[in-house]
Enzyme design. Structure first.
Site, PDB file in Angstrom:
ATOM      1  CB  SER A   1      -6.146 -52.955 -39.770  1.00  0.00           C
ATOM      2  OG  SER A   1      -6.269 -53.692 -40.664  1.00  0.00           O
TER       3      SER A   1
ATOM      4  CG  ASN B   1       1.692 -52.074 -39.157  1.00  0.00           C
ATOM      5  OD1 ASN B   1       2.451 -51.736 -37.843  1.00  0.00           O
ATOM      6  ND2 ASN B   1       1.979 -51.641 -40.901  1.00  0.00           N
TER       7      ASN B   1
ATOM      8  CG  ASN C   1       1.461 -61.431 -42.709  1.00  0.00           C
ATOM      9  OD1 ASN C   1       2.679 -61.190 -43.539  1.00  0.00           O
ATOM     10  ND2 ASN C   1       0.327 -61.936 -42.859  1.00  0.00           N
ATOM     11  CD  GLU C   2       0.529 -59.709 -37.838  1.00  0.00           C
ATOM     12  OE1 GLU C   2      -0.044 -60.678 -37.875  1.00  0.00           O
ATOM     13  OE2 GLU C   2       0.282 -59.386 -38.809  1.00  0.00           O
TER      14      GLU C   2
ATOM     15  CG  ASP D   1      -3.683 -62.708 -50.316  1.00  0.00           C
ATOM     16  OD1 ASP D   1      -2.329 -62.895 -50.522  1.00  0.00           O
ATOM     17  OD2 ASP D   1      -4.083 -61.643 -50.150  1.00  0.00           O
ATOM     18  N   GLY D   2      -4.032 -66.396 -47.597  1.00  0.00           N
ATOM     19  CA  GLY D   2      -3.762 -67.612 -45.830  1.00  0.00           C
ATOM     20  C   GLY D   2      -3.213 -68.422 -46.179  1.00  0.00           C
TER      21      GLY D   2
ATOM     22  CG  ASP E   1      -8.056 -52.820 -26.112  1.00  0.00           C
ATOM     23  OD1 ASP E   1      -7.425 -53.071 -25.698  1.00  0.00           O
ATOM     24  OD2 ASP E   1      -8.910 -52.902 -27.696  1.00  0.00           O
TER      25      ASP E   1
ATOM     26  CB  THR F   1      -0.705 -54.308 -46.778  1.00  0.00           C
ATOM     27  OG1 THR F   1      -0.224 -55.042 -46.993  1.00  0.00           O
ATOM     28  CG2 THR F   1       0.781 -53.114 -47.434  1.00  0.00           C
ATOM     29  CB  ALA F   2      -1.621 -57.942 -42.932  1.00  0.00           C
TER      30      ALA F   2
END
Length: 255
Positions: A160, A158, A114-115, A44-45, A144, A155-156
């Protein structure tokens, strides 16, 4: 059925490189300028790297998993690749555009698939004011950090951070706090994709914050804006039985 001209690319792992050589021997290798599709071999990376790398070409990217999770990739198979490419379904993604201004006044722009995340740099919590479309919505978030995620990225990191999983075609973004201390009961928001989010860093010298758009980090930021880039499209190609929409839907039912 006409054969698609393929440009193969692979991560630097031995397994991915070996697979790439076999596929090039079997199907040939084309320059990016001459290709109809990019086939990316890795995890995925590496798929995320490939999406950034080939974004400007607007070529569809068909990933095959030679990594660990493979959420953004199809299963690896060497046979019938042309048939799989022909039958593949396109998923269109739009990245986020981050504009970050640091304490020295330097402005950095970057794209995130992703974000975009804001993270405290020191032992002290960050204090961040959040505005949506020029209206202050959170006067002071003590935390934080905070992030804005696309549906593909929901789903990544975010997820978590206890953010919502978003369907790809929902037309929304996730705004999710990271370990918020005040206000305690605010758990984030789901925003329309047209929203422009502005983060103002309060007490920014005492409580430094960095901004990260995928792999691009800007340290000691003072103001960060985030919005979708609707004029930029990333085309991912999936086998019909492994489409991204279904995978994201299924993630909500994993216990």
């Amino acid at each position: 059925m006409s054969s698609r001209r393929i440009h193969f690319t692979a991560s630097d792992t031995e397994d991915a490189q070996s697979a790439c050589k076999r596929l090039i021997h079997k199907y040939g290798q084309n320059r990016v300028l001459d290709a109809d599709v990019v086939v990316a071999l890795g995890g995925d990376g590496f798929m995320l790297e490939s999406m950034h790398r080939f974004m400007a070409s607007e070529l569809p990217i068909y990933g095959m998993n030679k990594g660990t999770v493979g959420f953004l990739l199809n299963n690896y198979e060497e046979d019938n690749l042309q048939e799989r490419l022909e039958a593949g379904k396109i998923t269109r993604l739009h990245p986020l555009k981050m504009v970050a201004k640091d304490l020295a006044g330097k402005v950095t722009e970057a794209l995130a698939i992703n974000e975009v995340s804001l993270l405290r740099e020191s032992r002290q919590t960050a204090k961040i004011r959040i505005s949506i479309d020029d209206h202050v919505k959170v006067e002071e978030l003590t935390c934080d950090g905070v992030l804005v995620a696309t549906p593909a990225g929901s789903t990544a990191y975010n997820f978590s951070a206890h953010g919502p999983i978003l369907p790809v075609n929902a037309g929304v973004l996730a705004l999710t706090p990271i370990s918020a201390f005040r206000p305690r009961r605010w758990r984030g928001a789901i925003l329309p994709r047209e929203a422009k989010i502005e983060f103002s860093i309060l007490e920014n010298r005492k409580r430094p914050v960095s901004a990260v758009a995928d792999a691009v980090e800007v340290r000691d930021v003072s103001v960060v804006t985030v919005e979708e880039a609707p004029d930029i499209s990333i085309h991912l190609l999936f086998d019909p039985e492994h489409n991204l929409e279904q995978r994201i839907l299924d993630e909500q039912f994993i216990l």
